[in-house]
Design a protein around this motif. Structure first.
Motif, short mmCIF file in Angstrom:
data_model
loop_
_atom_site.label_atom_id
_atom_site.label_comp_id
_atom_site.label_asym_id
_atom_site.label_seq_id
_atom_site.Cartn_x
_atom_site.Cartn_y
_atom_site.Cartn_z
N GLN A 1 0.94 42.76 -20.47
CA GLN A 1 1.79 41.58 -20.36
C GLN A 1 0.98 40.31 -20.55
O GLN A 1 1.45 39.36 -21.21
CB GLN A 1 2.47 41.54 -18.99
N ALA A 2 -0.23 40.27 -19.97
CA ALA A 2 -1.06 39.07 -20.16
C ALA A 2 -1.42 38.90 -21.63
O ALA A 2 -1.33 37.80 -22.19
CB ALA A 2 -2.32 39.17 -19.31
N ASP B 1 1.50 37.76 -23.67
CA ASP B 1 1.74 36.34 -23.45
C ASP B 1 0.82 35.48 -24.30
O ASP B 1 1.24 34.47 -24.88
CB ASP B 1 1.47 35.99 -21.98
N GLU C 1 -5.30 31.97 -22.86
CA GLU C 1 -5.47 32.67 -21.59
C GLU C 1 -4.11 32.84 -20.97
O GLU C 1 -3.20 32.04 -21.19
CB GLU C 1 -6.37 31.88 -20.65
N SER C 2 -3.95 33.89 -20.19
CA SER C 2 -2.71 34.06 -19.46
C SER C 2 -2.91 34.99 -18.29
O SER C 2 -3.99 35.57 -18.11
CB SER C 2 -1.61 34.58 -20.38
N VAL C 3 -1.85 35.14 -17.56
CA VAL C 3 -1.87 35.89 -16.31
C VAL C 3 -0.77 36.93 -16.38
O VAL C 3 0.35 36.63 -16.77
CB VAL C 3 -1.61 34.91 -15.14
N GLY C 4 -1.10 38.18 -16.01
CA GLY C 4 -0.10 39.23 -15.95
C GLY C 4 0.04 39.71 -14.53
O GLY C 4 -0.95 40.04 -13.89
N ARG C 5 1.26 39.75 -14.01
CA ARG C 5 1.48 40.21 -12.64
C ARG C 5 2.48 41.35 -12.67
O ARG C 5 3.40 41.37 -13.47
CB ARG C 5 2.04 39.07 -11.78
N HIS D 1 -3.73 40.30 -13.25
CA HIS D 1 -4.73 40.34 -14.33
C HIS D 1 -4.80 38.98 -14.97
O HIS D 1 -3.79 38.42 -15.37
CB HIS D 1 -4.33 41.37 -15.40
N TYR D 2 -6.00 38.44 -15.12
CA TYR D 2 -6.21 37.17 -15.82
C TYR D 2 -7.02 37.49 -17.05
O TYR D 2 -8.12 38.04 -16.95
CB TYR D 2 -6.95 36.20 -14.90
N ARG E 1 3.71 29.86 -16.67
CA ARG E 1 2.28 29.88 -16.37
C ARG E 1 1.71 28.51 -16.69
O ARG E 1 1.86 28.03 -17.81
CB ARG E 1 1.56 30.93 -17.22
#
Lengths: 142, 361, 138
Positions: free
Chosen positions: B76-77, B80, B293-297, B307-308, C28
């Motif tokens: 997912q991160a 994104d 950059e992104s973040v997956g939760r 996850h970053y 985000r």
């Protein structure tokens, strides 16, 4: 003659000590699933014991991490002879997908002498049973 | 008289190595020192040397029980960063496997909890029923764990018409047996004597220490990534968020067992929904990952997986940061154990559903 | 709170110490503040009952960066602050968020950032005698 009787008894009731030295826990869960009713290692006489001084077989999983290797060596020394070490899973045999990591002293046979290898990621409970029984026959069987 | 009892790296109750030094006065616990790092494998460094697709297999092997959590959060991160939306069918497919994993993970926990209390018969019953779920996972994905179900842009395999009837039959069996286990946990006098009133985590401490997952929800702190940050297809299905208030071991057990029933509901709705979507439309091609950059939760059975991912435009990620739920929850363990007797320590430790391989990576 | 409103409030709070910001997909948001001013932002987050997920450390080449990941529903905020590699001193936030203590210990041992005023700066995952910084790249 006495040796044969003793070896027969050892082969028919292996008490296992399970040590996880840096694994993803999947091999450990498959070892526990081998205890569950569907696969049932207890019909071969195997039980899991918490104390190294009561056991015959050390079941080792995982890559040998920096903090856990000394613990494994001490547990190996505390287990009384004759003993066997079974390495379960790709990580214990060759470090698997973690081959290039900085956080390991090597696969299991770099730390303790290994008698049997059960490959897989994770090996199925049937494979674990087959491996343990083959190891027992090779060490103490007739 | 002060005594130190060490729950060492090798212990029968915990399948994974970590060291807890419990200071007691008589039988009462007065202090707990936690030492982690026995399972540290250096995964974040390894992830920088493998490509994004190879990292999915690496990240899957952070943990063997929640082995769908890390790939989904990671993909997912990355999706994104790449700015792609995966097909709707892929979202439902990921969600079905995710909820099946939640069911087998909670059943695993219930069996281990029963064994730690000492009721080995219940452990054997629960793990026998867990095998039905693993059978279905093996039929659909090919493996009991480490499913390799995800790719960047969707899923690798499909769930077809012939998979669904045996899946629904197995779920009926699991639902019936779970109701029996809920009854056993709530009404059996021995289990109640061990679980009720022990290992209490008050709501204010759960919020201050930022705990996640069933550990937080059992104390009244309502965090659930499926509701707070809707991902996959969770906003399209109807399920309840189980939040209780007592914060003791029994509340944490109840939350997990009731969540199994909610997961069965989700899977039933999802299998109905994918009948209307075209078969085979399970992934979109993703050619390259731009810098970003992104973040997956993701809500794993134990809590929020985070996850970053930072990418620099090449095939290899610049930085992958993984935070598993036990990393947050283990900091609440000293609060939980304080004041209880020494005999309650193993079950209280196990009640946060610890996954130390995830914590140490 | 929506993303634009959040950025406006942050600009009011920090003025020129807000170095850059980026609003991504799915709520985000990443913001970068000057070293030394992150504690004010964290105190403001704590008044809003934000949830601290984790603290990441990144090697930027000549700087070392800490990214604090907070959840302020419905936003997912990454608060960044960095210091030079020659003097990588960043102040702790473990008095505001107690669970930050362990994340900062990991950043110290893995990346070599020096967290000032940390209550317990021991190694967390690596053995006590490990001297290198494994996650440094440049």
């Amino acid at each position: 003659m006495f040796e044969k009787v003793v070896n027969y008894c050892r082969k028919k009731s292996p008490w296992l000590l399970h040590v996880s030295c840096g694994s993803c826990n999947n091999c450990d869960i498959e070892v526990l699933a081998a205890l569950a009713p569907r696969f049932d290692v207890e019909r071969f006489g195997g039980v899991l014991k918490p104390n190294p001084r009561h056991t015959d077989i050390l079941v080792v999983t995982g890559i040998m991490t920096l903090k856990m290797t000394n613990v494994l060596k001490r547990l190996y020394e505390q287990t009384p002879d004759p003993k066997a070490v079974v390495a379960i899973g790709s990580c214990a045999i060759t470090k698997g997908i973690f081959a290039e990591t900085y956080a390991s002293y090597g696969p299991a046979d770099a730390v303790v002498p290994v008698d049997a290898y059960i490959p897989g990621c994770p090996p199925r409970p049937q494979a674990i049973l087959h491996g343990v029984v083959t190891a027992l026959n090779a060490l103490w069987g007739g | 008289m002060d005594m130190v009892v060490q729950f060492g790296p090798q212990h029968l109750a915990l399948a994974e190595p970590e060291r807890f030094k419990v200071h007691t006065e008589g039988e009462k616990v007065v202090d707990v020192e936690v030492a982690v790092g026995y399972n540290h494998r250096g995964i974040e460094k390894l992830a920088e040397r493998k490509t994004f697709e190879q990292d999915i297999l690496l990240v899957e092997r952070i943990c063997g029980i929640c082995s769908m959590s890390h790939p989904v959060a990671f993909t997912q991160a990355v999706e994104d960063i790449a700015g792609v939306d995966i097909p709707e069918r892929a979202n439902y497919l990921r969600m079905i496997i995710a909820e099946l994993e939640r069911i087998h993970s909670h059943l695993l926990w219930a069996g281990i909890a029963a064994e730690i209390i000492g009721i080995e018969t219940l452990f054997m019953y629960i793990w026998k029923d867990r095998e039905y779920v693993l059978d279905q996972l093996e039929i659909i994905t090919g493996n009991r764990n480490h499913y390799a179900w995800n790719t960047i842009g969707g899923c690798r395999k499909d769930i077809t018409e012939k998979h669904i009837p045996p899946l629904l039959t197995a779920l009926e069996v699991v639902e019936r047996r779970t109701e029996y286990y809920i009854d056993a946990f709530l009404r059996n006098r021995t289990i109640r004597a061990r679980l009720v009133g022990t290992g209490i985590l008050p709501r204010e401490d759960a919020r201050k220490l930022c705990t996640v997952g069933p550990t937080a929800r059992a104390s009244g702190y309502a965090v659930d990534v499926r509701k707070d940050d809707p991902h996959l297809a969770y906003d399209k299905v109807d399920f309840a968020e189980i939040v209780l208030g007592e914060g003791d071991n029994m509340a944490r057990a109840k939350v997990r067992l009731l969540e199994i029933l909610e997961s069965v509901k989700i899977i039933r709705q999802a299998t109905k929904a994918i009948k209307g979507l075209p078969e085979g439309d399970i992934a979109v091609p993703v050619a390259e990952i731009p810098p970003g950059e992104s973040v997956g939760r993701y809500e794993a059975p134990r809590g929020e997986v985070f996850h970053y991912v930072k990418s620099n435009g090449t095939f290899y990620p610049e930085r992958v940061k993984v935070r598993a739920p036990t990393y947050s929850n283990i900091q609440a363990v000293p609060t939980m154990l304080m004041g209880d007797t020494l005999a309650d320590v193993p079950i209280s430790l196990a009640s946060i559903d610890p996954c130390f391989c995830c914590t140490d990576r | 709170m929506e993303a634009e409103e959040f950025i406006e409030k942050l600009k009011e709070l920090l003025g020129r110490n807000l170095l850059e910001y980026h609003i991504g997909r799915r709520n985000r948001v990443f913001v970068k503040v000057k070293n030394g001013y992150h504690r004010d932002v964290v105190s403001w987050f704590q008044e809003m009952q934000a949830h601290l997920s984790v603290i990441s450390s990144v090697d930027l080449g000549d700087e070392l960066e800490l990214v604090y990941h907070f959840e302020i529903r419905p936003l997912e905020v990454g608060l960044k602050t960095s210091a030079s590699k020659a003097k990588p001193h960043i102040e702790t936030i473990s008095d505001i968020y107690p669970s930050a203590a362990w994340y900062e210990r990991e950043a110290m041992e893995m990346m070599g950032i020096v967290v000032v005023n940390h209550p317990d700066p021991r190694h967390l995952f690596l053995p006590d005698d490990y001297t290198e910084f494994p996650l440094r790249r440049y």
